[in-house]
Design a protein around this motif. Structure first.
Motif, PDB file in Angstrom:
ATOM      1  N   THR A  50       0.839  -1.201   0.000  1.00 44.21           N
ATOM      2  CA  THR A  50       0.000   0.000   0.000  1.00 44.21           C
ATOM      3  C   THR A  50       0.875   1.252   0.000  1.00 44.21           C
ATOM      4  N   ASP A  51       1.908   1.229   0.844  1.00 44.08           N
ATOM      5  CA  ASP A  51       2.808   2.376   0.938  1.00 44.08           C
ATOM      6  C   ASP A  51       3.592   2.565  -0.364  1.00 44.08           C
ATOM      7  N   PHE A  52       4.124   1.464  -0.896  1.00 45.62           N
ATOM      8  CA  PHE A  52       4.910   1.540  -2.137  1.00 45.62           C
ATOM      9  C   PHE A  52       4.053   2.071  -3.290  1.00 45.62           C
ATOM     10  N   GLU A  53       2.820   1.585  -3.340  1.00 43.76           N
ATOM     11  CA  GLU A  53       1.948   1.973  -4.447  1.00 43.76           C
ATOM     12  C   GLU A  53       1.660   3.464  -4.415  1.00 43.76           C
ATOM     13  N   LYS A  54       1.476   3.967  -3.203  1.00 41.93           N
ATOM     14  CA  LYS A  54       1.198   5.396  -3.038  1.00 41.93           C
ATOM     15  C   LYS A  54       2.368   6.220  -3.568  1.00 41.93           C
ATOM     16  N   ASN A  55       3.595   5.762  -3.265  1.00 44.39           N
ATOM     17  CA  ASN A  55       4.785   6.520  -3.659  1.00 44.39           C
ATOM     18  C   ASN A  55       5.357   6.098  -5.001  1.00 44.39           C
ATOM     19  N   LYS A  56       4.734   5.099  -5.594  1.00 50.14           N
ATOM     20  CA  LYS A  56       5.136   4.615  -6.917  1.00 50.14           C
ATOM     21  C   LYS A  56       6.613   4.232  -6.994  1.00 50.14           C
ATOM     22  N   ARG A  57       7.115   3.617  -5.957  1.00 48.97           N
ATOM     23  CA  ARG A  57       8.487   3.119  -6.000  1.00 48.97           C
ATOM     24  C   ARG A  57       8.706   2.020  -4.963  1.00 48.97           C
ATOM     25  N   GLY A  58       9.697   1.198  -5.232  1.00 51.95           N
ATOM     26  CA  GLY A  58      10.043   0.155  -4.279  1.00 51.95           C
ATOM     27  C   GLY A  58      10.188  -1.218  -4.915  1.00 51.95           C
ATOM     28  N   VAL A  59      10.873  -2.076  -4.212  1.00 54.96           N
ATOM     29  CA  VAL A  59      11.049  -3.453  -4.660  1.00 54.96           C
ATOM     30  C   VAL A  59      10.667  -4.377  -3.513  1.00 54.96           C
ATOM     31  N   ILE A  60       9.919  -5.418  -3.813  1.00 56.09           N
ATOM     32  CA  ILE A  60       9.542  -6.415  -2.802  1.00 56.09           C
ATOM     33  C   ILE A  60      10.136  -7.762  -3.204  1.00 56.09           C
ATOM     34  N   VAL A  61      10.856  -8.380  -2.273  1.00 54.86           N
ATOM     35  CA  VAL A  61      11.380  -9.720  -2.525  1.00 54.86           C
ATOM     36  C   VAL A  61      10.713 -10.697  -1.559  1.00 54.86           C
ATOM     37  N   GLY A  62      10.120 -11.742  -2.091  1.00 49.83           N
ATOM     38  CA  GLY A  62       9.539 -12.769  -1.232  1.00 49.83           C
ATOM     39  C   GLY A  62      10.318 -14.062  -1.399  1.00 49.83           C
ATOM     40  N   VAL A  63      10.795 -14.604  -0.287  1.00 49.67           N
ATOM     41  CA  VAL A  63      11.481 -15.888  -0.380  1.00 49.67           C
ATOM     42  C   VAL A  63      10.447 -16.982  -0.137  1.00 49.67           C
ATOM     43  N   SER A  64      10.044 -17.642  -1.220  1.00 49.82           N
ATOM     44  CA  SER A  64       9.074 -18.730  -1.125  1.00 49.82           C
ATOM     45  C   SER A  64       9.826 -20.056  -1.153  1.00 49.82           C
ATOM     46  N   SER A  65       9.278 -21.060  -1.777  1.00 52.30           N
ATOM     47  CA  SER A  65       9.976 -22.350  -1.747  1.00 52.30           C
ATOM     48  C   SER A  65       9.545 -23.229  -2.907  1.00 52.30           C
ATOM     49  N   VAL A  66      10.460 -24.104  -3.329  1.00 56.86           N
ATOM     50  CA  VAL A  66      10.076 -25.085  -4.352  1.00 56.86           C
ATOM     51  C   VAL A  66       9.006 -26.028  -3.804  1.00 56.86           C
ATOM     52  N   ALA A  67       8.925 -26.114  -2.484  1.00 55.00           N
ATOM     53  CA  ALA A  67       7.912 -26.976  -1.870  1.00 55.00           C
ATOM     54  C   ALA A  67       6.506 -26.512  -2.217  1.00 55.00           C
ATOM     55  N   GLY A  68       6.377 -25.246  -2.628  1.00 52.42           N
ATOM     56  CA  GLY A  68       5.066 -24.715  -2.992  1.00 52.42           C
ATOM     57  C   GLY A  68       4.663 -25.053  -4.414  1.00 52.42           C
ATOM     58  N   PHE A 109       2.829  -3.680 -11.081  1.00 48.79           N
ATOM     59  CA  PHE A 109       3.659  -3.411 -12.255  1.00 48.79           C
ATOM     60  C   PHE A 109       3.420  -2.012 -12.797  1.00 48.79           C
ATOM     61  N   LYS A 110       2.126  -1.664 -12.887  1.00 51.22           N
ATOM     62  CA  LYS A 110       1.802  -0.370 -13.486  1.00 51.22           C
ATOM     63  C   LYS A 110       2.242   0.793 -12.620  1.00 51.22           C
ATOM     64  N   SER A 111       2.515   0.531 -11.344  1.00 54.36           N
ATOM     65  CA  SER A 111       3.012   1.597 -10.463  1.00 54.36           C
ATOM     66  C   SER A 111       4.538   1.627 -10.411  1.00 54.36           C
ATOM     67  N   GLY A 112       5.161   0.808 -11.232  1.00 57.68           N
ATOM     68  CA  GLY A 112       6.626   0.829 -11.274  1.00 57.68           C
ATOM     69  C   GLY A 112       7.275   0.106 -10.112  1.00 57.68           C
ATOM     70  N   ILE A 113       6.500  -0.750  -9.452  1.00 56.22           N
ATOM     71  CA  ILE A 113       7.065  -1.490  -8.327  1.00 56.22           C
ATOM     72  C   ILE A 113       7.351  -2.915  -8.771  1.00 56.22           C
ATOM     73  N   HIS A 114       8.552  -3.375  -8.413  1.00 55.50           N
ATOM     74  CA  HIS A 114       8.927  -4.709  -8.864  1.00 55.50           C
ATOM     75  C   HIS A 114       8.808  -5.721  -7.727  1.00 55.50           C
ATOM     76  N   VAL A 115       8.313  -6.903  -8.072  1.00 58.76           N
ATOM     77  CA  VAL A 115       8.185  -7.976  -7.079  1.00 58.76           C
ATOM     78  C   VAL A 115       8.991  -9.191  -7.556  1.00 58.76           C
ATOM     79  N   VAL A 116       9.864  -9.688  -6.691  1.00 57.94           N
ATOM     80  CA  VAL A 116      10.688 -10.856  -7.026  1.00 57.94           C
ATOM     81  C   VAL A 116      10.251 -12.044  -6.176  1.00 57.94           C
TER      82      VAL A 116
END
Ligand SMILES: Cc1cc2nc3c(=O)[nH]c(=O)nc-3n(C[C@H](O)[C@H](O)[C@H](O)COP(=O)(O)OP(=O)(O)OC[C@H]3O[C@@H](n4cnc5c(N)ncnc54)[C@H](O)[C@@H]3O)c2cc1C
Lengths: 243, 444
Positions: free
Chosen positions: A120-138, A167-174
Motif C-alpha cells: 500500500t505504501d509503495f503503491e502510493k509513492n510509486k516506488r520500491g522493490v519487494i522480494v519474497g522468499v518462497s519455496s520449491v515446496a510450494g 507493475f503499473k506503479s513501477g514497483i517490482h516484485v521478485v
C-alpha cells in the motif's frame, strides 16, 4: 543511499543478504523476534561500512501487529526482503492443530499481512522493490511436507498477483525459490550437494534478481527442471509416489 | 549440546585422530549458554588448525559463525571481535588501515579464539611475546554459565589459565587486542645460510634486533653439516621501501591439494630431494628480499590442504621448547636423535623464544623446534623417548600440536599443571567442557 528492510533477519540467508547490501553502502533495517541477538551483526556492519543499521522487534506470527510495525518505521524502505519462514514439524502438525496453524500463519498469513502494508505504501509513492522468499515446496503438494508446501504455494500465488497489480506503479516484485539450503555448514550434508545452496549463494541471487528485475528465480537452476518434471507428472501417477 | 543427533566424522589439521562427533555451528552467543545448560559435554572448535585432539570430543561446537567485529579504534589500533573471526578476516579489515596482527602463527586460517586458547606465538616471540601479551581484555563464558570479563589485571587467574588453556576453562566469546602499526603490507627480509647447528644458534643471538626471525633446519643431515639451516629475518617494510608496487598487496590466490597422497611419497629420498632443491634456490650466503606479507608469514597457506600430502594415516607435529639454560645442548641432543632416526620432515622449524608471562602457556625463554612426521607403527614409542629427553632439559611439548603425549609427561613438565587441574576441577565440577586432549592428559 537505499534503505533495505529485512523481515526475518535472524536466518543465515538474511544475514548474508544484509552483508551484501551493507557492503554496497545501503542502510539496513533488521527485523526479527528477539532481535537483540543481532547486536554483533549490527556493530560489524556499521564499523565496516559506515552505514546505519537498526534492529526492530518483529514477530511474523502476530499478524495484528504488522500494520503498526510498518507505520512506526521512521524511514520507509526502498527494498523489502521477506525471508522469514517456518518449516515446522510436519508429522506433529498432522495431529496438533497449533503446530499446523503456526506453519500456515508464519509462511502465508504473516507474509501477506506485512506485505499488504508494504505494498500500500509503495503503491502510493510509486516506488520500491519487494522480494519474497518462497519455496520449491510450494510448486506441488507432496505427502512429506504439504502443510508447509501449501502455505508457500499460497505465498507464491500472492507474490505473482502482487507483481501483476504493482507493475503499473513501477514497483517490482521478485519471487525467490531456494531448493535445499545448507545452514549447518559443518554438520555434514544430509541433502545432495548438487541440490543444496549455500546461504551466501542465495543472498547473491537475491541481489542479482533485484538488480536485473527478475520475476521468479530458482536459486539453483537445476531446481527449475526438477520441479518442471514433478509438476508434469499426471496426478493419477503422482498420488502413488512416495515423495 | 543437543542429544541424539547423527554424528559426523571429524579430524583436525594433521588428520589424526579421526573421531565421530555431533557438531553444532551456532549463529548467536546465547546458543552457547543453552548448550552449557542443556547438558551433553562438548569442546569448542575454531578452524581445526591444531594438530591433534584439542578441539575434538563427542560433542563439538564450532565458533566459525560467530565472526563479527564489535569495536575498532583506528587511532589506537585496538580491535574487539568475536571468537570465530579468522585472522585472515582480521587482516583483510585492518591492513588497508595501516595495522597488522601483533602476533601471527604460520597460518592465517585460525580463529581469534584459537589464538587465545593456544596462546599462539609467531616469528616475533623474542621481541613481542605471544598472543596473550597483546590482549586488552576478553569475555569468557565459564562452564557454569557466567560471563566474566578478564584481563591480566582483572580476574587474572581465569585470564592466565584461559590463555593456553586449550578451551577447558570456558568459552572465549570475544577478545579485544592491540595491533601493530605498519606502513605497508610488505616485509623486507634477509635470508642467511648456516652451515651447522652452532652457527645457526649464534646467528639467532647476533640478529636478535630483528622483529621477525625463524630458521628452517635440515634434520636429516649428519656429520659436519648437522643442523644446516637457513635463518629468515624480517621487518615490516616502510612506505619508501616499496617503489612501484601497491603498498598493500592483494590477497593471493590459492592452489589446492585435492586428495590424500600415498605416504610413500614421503620417504627419505623425497625429503632429501626437497632439501637439496631448497638450498639450490639460495646460492648466496645471505640474500635480501622484499616480499608480500603472505609469502613471508604464510608460505604454506598458498597450497590449501597441503596437510594431505601426508596421506590418509595422518601425521604428527612434534614441537617442544627447551629453556635457554643448557638449551644448546638440549637442541643438539634431540636433533641428533631425530636425524639418526631419519624420519624428520622438510618442515622442521627452529626458533628462539624470548621471556614469557603466563601460567599454562607453552612458550618459555629458550629454543623451540617443530617438525612433521608421518604416522608409522614405531613413531609413538620413539616420541615417548624424545619426551623424556625434553623433560630432562626442563622443556615441554606444545599442547596444540600434541596428539599422543602421556599424561605424566604433561604433569611433570608444565610448572603450573597441578594448579591448572585444580582450577578446572573447581570451575567445571560437572565437566561440561571436555576434549579428548583433556581426557588423555587427565586434566578433567
Ligand atoms: C600451517 C600451520 C602453522 C602453524 N604455525 C603456528 C605457529 O607458528 N605458532 C603457533 O603458536 N601455532 C601454530 N599453529 C597452530 C595453530 O595456530 C593453533 O593450533 C591454533 O590454536 C588453531 O586455531 P583454530 O582456530 O584452528 O582452533 P582449533 O584448532 O579448532 O582449536 C584449538 C584450541 O582452541 C580451542 N578453542 C577454539 N575456539 C575456542 C573458544 N571460542 N573458546 C575456548 N577455546 C577455544 C579449542 O578447544 C582447542 O583447544 C600452526 C598451525 C598450522 C596448521
Amino acid at each position: 543511499m537505499k534503505n533495505i528492510l529485512i523481515l526475518g533477519a535472524t536466518s543465515e540467508v538474511a544475514i548474508a543478504v544484509a552483508d551484501l547490501w551493507a557492503a554496497r553502502s545501503c542502510n539496513i533495517m533488521l527485523a526479527a523476534r528477539n532481535v537483540n541477538r543481532l547486536e554483533p551483526v549490527k556493530k560489524d556492519l556499521t564499523i565496516r561500512n559506515g552505514i546505519s543499521v537498526s534492529l526492530l522487534e518483529f514477530d511474523a506470527e502476530k499478524t495484528e501487529s504488522h500494520q503498526g510495525f510498518y507505520n512506526q518505521l521512521q524511514v520507509k524502505p526502498d527494498v523489502v526482503v521477506c525471508v522469514f519462514g517456518y518449516l515446522g514439524d510436519h508429522d506433529l502438525a498432522l495431529s496438533d492443530w497449533q503446530e499446523c496453524a503456526r506453519i500456515l500463519t508464519i509462511n502465508y498469513l504473516g507474509a501477506v499481512s506485512i506485505l499488504n502494508a508494504v505494498a500500500t505504501d509503495f503503491e502510493k509513492n510509486k516506488r520500491g522493490v519487494i522480494v519474497g522468499v518462497s519455496s520449491v515446496a510450494g510448486d506441488r503438494g507432496r505427502q512429506s511436507n504439504y502443510l508447509y508446501g501449501s502455505a508457500k504455494s499460497g505465498f507464491t500465488a500472492y507474490l505473482s498477483g502482487l507483481r501483476n497489480r504493482l507493475f503499473k506503479s513501477g514497483i517490482h516484485v521478485v519471487t525467490i525459490k531456494p531448493g535445499f539450503i545448507n545452514t549447518r555448514m559443518l554438520a555434514g550434508l544430509s541433502t545432495p550437494a548438487m541440490l543444496t545452496a549455500q546461504p551466501k549463494q542465495v543472498a547473491a541471487k537475491i541481489l542479482k534478481a533485484v538488480n536485473k528485475k527478475k520475476n521468479v528465480v530458482y536459486v539453483l537452476p537445476v531446481w527449475r527442471w526438477i520441479m518442471l518434471i514433478i509438476k508434469n507428472i499426471p496426478e493419477a501417477i503422482f498420488k502413488r509416489l512416495k515423495l | 549440546m543437543t542429544k541424539n543427533l547423527a554424528g559426523t566424522s571429524i579430524t583436525n589439521w594433521n588428520n589424526y585422530p579421526r573421531k565421530e562427533a555431533v557438531i553444532e555451528s551456532p549463529l548467536f552467543e546465547e546458543d552457547l549458554t543453552r548448550f552449557l545448560i542443556e547438558g551433553e559435554p562438548f569442546i569448542m572448535r575454531g578452524n581445526g588448525r591444531c594438530y591433534g585432539d584439542a578441539s575434538l570430543y563427542s560433542g563439538v561446537v564450532s565458533s566459525l559463525k560467530l565472526n563479527r567485529i564489535l569495536q575498532f579504534d583506528e587511532n589506537a589500533g585496538v580491535i574487539r571481535c568475536q571468537t570465530g573471526m579468522l585472522l585472515s578476516q582480521v587482516i583483510d579489515f585492518i591492513l588497508p588501515k595501516g595495522w597488522f596482527l601483533p602476533v601471527t602463527p604460520g597460518t592465517k586460517f585460525i580463529t581469534v579464539g584459537g589464538a587465545v586458547a593456544s596462546d599462539v606465538h609467531g616469528k616475533n616471540h623474542h621481541k613481542d611475546g605471544s598472543f596473550s601479551n597483546h590482549i586488552v581484555s576478553m569475555r569468557v563464558l565459564t562452564p557454569q554459565g557466567k560471563i566474566v570479563v578478564c584481563s591480566a589485571h582483572e580476574n587474572s587467574e581465569l585470564f592466565w589459565f584461559t590463555c593456553g588453556g586449550m578451551g577447558l576453562t570456558g568459552i572465549i566469546l570475544d577478545v579485544s587486542f592491540s595491533l601493530k602499526k605498519v606502513e605497508s603490507g610488505f616485509i623486507t627480509g634477509k635470508q642467511i645460510k648456516a652451515r651447522e647447528l652452532n652457527e645457526i644458534l649464534d646467528l639467532f643471538d647476533q640478529f636478535k634486533a630483528y622483529t621477525y626471525s625463524v630458521a628452517w633446519i635440515d634434520c636429516l643431515k649428519k656429520g659436519n653439516s648437522f643442523g644446516r639451516s637457513i635463518l629468515m629475518l624480517g621487518e615490516h617494510a616502510r612506505k619508501d621501501e616499496i617503489k612501484t608496487r601497491k603498498i598493500y598487496p592483494n590477497t593471493s590466490g590459492t592452489l589446492s591439494v585435492p586428495f590424500n597422497f600415498p605416504s610413500f611419497v614421503l620417504n627419505g629420498y623425497s625429503l632429501k630431494a626437497f632439501n637439496a632443491l631448497y638450498y639450490a634456490k639460495n646460492l648466496k650466503r645471505s640474500v635480501q628480499t622484499l616480499t608480500p606479507y603472505e609469502k613471508f608469514f604464510y608460505p604454506l597457506d598458498s597450497i590449501l590442504n597441503w596437510n594431505r600430502i601426508y596421506g590418509v594415516n595422518g601425521f604428527v607435529q612434534y614441537q617442544f621448547v627447551v629453556p635457554q639454560k643448557n638449551g644448546r645442548e638440549g637442541i643438539n641432543t634431540i636433533l641428533k636423535r631425530i636425524s639418526e632416526q631419519g624420519w624428520g620432515s622438510f618442515l622442521a622449524v627452529l626458533k628462539q623464544f624470548g621471556s614469557q608471562e603466563g601460567l599454562i602457556s607453552f612458550n618459555t625463554e629458550g629454543y623451540t623446534l617443530a617438525l612433521d612426521i608421518p604416522i608409522n607403527a614405531k613413531l609413538f614409542s620413539f616420541l615417548d623417548e624424545l619426551d623424556k629427553i625434553v623433560k630432562e632439559y626442563g622443556g615441554r611439548i606444545y599442547l596444540t600440536k600434541d596428539a599422543r603425549m602421556k599424561p605424566e609427561i604433561f604433569h611433570q613438565t608444565y610448572p603450573h599443571a597441578e594448579d591448572f587441574t585444580k582450577f578446572l576441577a573447581a570451575t567445571d565440577p560437572d565437566k561440561k567442557l571436555v576434549s579428548y586432549l583433556a581426557k588423555r592428559l587427565e586434566l578433567k
